[in-house]
Design an enzyme around this catalytic site. Structure first.
Site, PDB file in Angstrom:
ATOM      1  N   LYS A 152      39.038  41.296  35.657  1.00 23.04           N
ATOM      2  CA  LYS A 152      40.011  42.059  34.877  1.00 23.04           C
ATOM      3  C   LYS A 152      41.021  42.693  35.821  1.00 23.04           C
ATOM      4  O   LYS A 152      40.770  42.917  37.000  1.00 23.04           O
ATOM      5  CB  LYS A 152      39.328  43.135  34.028  1.00 23.04           C
ATOM      6  CG  LYS A 152      38.630  44.269  34.802  1.00 23.04           C
ATOM      7  CD  LYS A 152      39.554  45.400  35.212  1.00 23.04           C
ATOM      8  CE  LYS A 152      38.818  46.467  36.018  1.00 23.04           C
ATOM      9  NZ  LYS A 152      39.720  47.428  36.690  1.00 23.04           N
ATOM     10  N   VAL A 155      35.212  41.018  46.074  1.00 30.11           N
ATOM     11  CA  VAL A 155      34.179  42.059  45.975  1.00 30.11           C
ATOM     12  C   VAL A 155      34.792  43.427  46.282  1.00 30.11           C
ATOM     13  O   VAL A 155      35.634  43.549  47.180  1.00 30.11           O
ATOM     14  CB  VAL A 155      33.020  41.755  46.935  1.00 30.11           C
ATOM     15  CG1 VAL A 155      31.981  42.872  46.906  1.00 30.11           C
ATOM     16  CG2 VAL A 155      32.378  40.410  46.574  1.00 30.11           C
ATOM     17  N   ALA A 156      34.361  44.460  45.545  1.00 29.94           N
ATOM     18  CA  ALA A 156      34.834  45.839  45.738  1.00 29.94           C
ATOM     19  C   ALA A 156      36.353  45.873  45.741  1.00 29.94           C
ATOM     20  O   ALA A 156      36.984  46.391  46.663  1.00 29.94           O
ATOM     21  CB  ALA A 156      34.268  46.422  47.033  1.00 29.94           C
ATOM     22  N   GLY A 181      31.269  43.066  39.702  1.00 30.91           N
ATOM     23  CA  GLY A 181      29.859  43.291  39.404  1.00 30.91           C
ATOM     24  C   GLY A 181      29.612  43.506  37.923  1.00 30.91           C
ATOM     25  O   GLY A 181      28.633  43.008  37.359  1.00 30.91           O
ATOM     26  N   SER A 182      30.520  44.222  37.275  1.00 33.92           N
ATOM     27  CA  SER A 182      30.368  44.507  35.845  1.00 33.92           C
ATOM     28  C   SER A 182      30.454  43.243  35.008  1.00 33.92           C
ATOM     29  O   SER A 182      29.713  43.071  34.035  1.00 33.92           O
ATOM     30  CB  SER A 182      31.446  45.496  35.388  1.00 33.92           C
ATOM     31  OG  SER A 182      31.280  46.752  36.004  1.00 33.92           O
ATOM     32  N   ASP A 230      32.540  49.748  32.846  1.00 33.61           N
ATOM     33  CA  ASP A 230      33.355  48.542  32.637  1.00 33.61           C
ATOM     34  C   ASP A 230      32.604  47.416  31.926  1.00 33.61           C
ATOM     35  O   ASP A 230      33.222  46.453  31.462  1.00 33.61           O
ATOM     36  CB  ASP A 230      33.864  47.992  33.980  1.00 33.61           C
ATOM     37  CG  ASP A 230      35.065  48.763  34.508  1.00 33.61           C
ATOM     38  OD1 ASP A 230      35.682  49.510  33.725  1.00 33.61           O
ATOM     39  OD2 ASP A 230      35.376  48.611  35.705  1.00 33.61           O
TER      40      ASP A 230
END
Length: 288
Positions: free
Chosen positions: A11, A96-97, A103-104, A137
């Site tokens: 997103k 990532v990050a 992750g969500s 999220d």
């Protein structure tokens, strides 16, 4: 059916405002979320052995109970007292990050997939209610599309789809702590808040240029001071024809909205040649 392959969509935030801080320390937000065609691949397989086994293509990602996908599986296994196990393979492509809900969205895909494989019969709304226990999220990542998120991000309202366009994603090689960003965010009488209601109006009118021009992210006031490369990437995109460019989430990923794919490709080449970002992607909105 005991196996399933899924796409876990990333997103971006077309607008992100922070309206206050709750007594429990969580920040109240008002933001517009948009799914894009950049995704992780999730492979699920139900096993007789009662364990959750996670594997990924990135060695530095946790493959244990610290992974949100693991937590998603455990949530359903515990609630429904499931005696079988699940193998979860994550092919990671979302940075990532990066402020893109990587992750969500993996956790959301696991909830969706296990509900289907195990025939739990949960509706999308029931999955979203469980998802918020894993992270703010996650409900949106189950919902997807274009949405207004309020509260801590869990109160969702579907919005008109984002108009077709080309989106350039660029993640600079810096790590941003979401906690640091929120801890250092100043909210007072002088704070200039993004016009989220105006963005909703642009979506209703399907006015891409107005939408891109009105984008705003309050968290940039913190993150860009710490990492000026974010602003450099924004300026590079705009110089190459972006209708608008902004940081997604708490950063450091920057995205640009283009009406012309050639212009997006030119911006990508310049960003790479100047080594502003190694991870770049040209994509488009994902609408339901």
């Amino acid at each position: 059916m005991s196996e399933l392959k899924l796409r876990a969509m990333a997103k971006i935030n077309l607008g992100l405002d922070v309206t206050g801080v709750r007594e429990d320390g969580y920040h109240e937000v008002k933001m517009i979320m948009q799914s894009i065609y950049l995704y992780d691949r999730i492979f699920l397989k139900i096993t007789k052995k009662p364990e959750i086994a996670v594997s990924t293509n990135l060695s530095y990602l946790p493959a244990n109970e610290n992974n949100l996908a693991y937590k998603a599986a455990k949530l359903l296994i515990d609630e429904f007292e499931i005696r079988s196990g699940v193998k979860i393979e994550i092919q990671k492509y979302i940075p990532v990050a990066a402020g893109m809900a990587g992750g969500s969205t993996d956790a959301a895909a696991v909830l969706f997939g296990m509900n289907k494989l195990l025939k739990l019969g949960l509706s999308k709304e029931e999955l979203m209610a469980r998802g918020v226990k894993l992270g703010a999220d996650v409900p949106y990542c189950i919902m997807r599309g274009t949405a207004l998120a309020e509260g801590i991000g869990e109160k969702l309202t579907a919005l008109p789809a984002m108009p077709p366009c080309t989106i350039l994603i660029a993640k600079p090689p810096v790590a941003v702590s979401t906690k640091f960003v929120y801890d250092n965010l100043i909210l007072d009488e002088q704070t200039v808040h993004p016009g989220i209601d105006g963005l909703i109006g642009d979506l209703k009118k399907r006015d891409l240029a107005a939408l891109a021009g009105h984008m705003g992210n309050l968290l940039e006031t913190v993150t860009i001071k710490e990492y000026p490369v974010i602003d450099t990437i924004k300026q590079t995109m705009q110089k190459n024809g972006a209708l608008g460019a902004m940081m997604s989430g708490s950063g450091p990923t920057v995205f640009g909205i283009f009406s012309d794919k050639d212009a997006a490709e030119a911006a990508e080449r310049e960003i790479r040649s100047k080594q502003l970002a190694k991870q770049t992607y040209i994509t488009r909105p994902y609408n339901l």
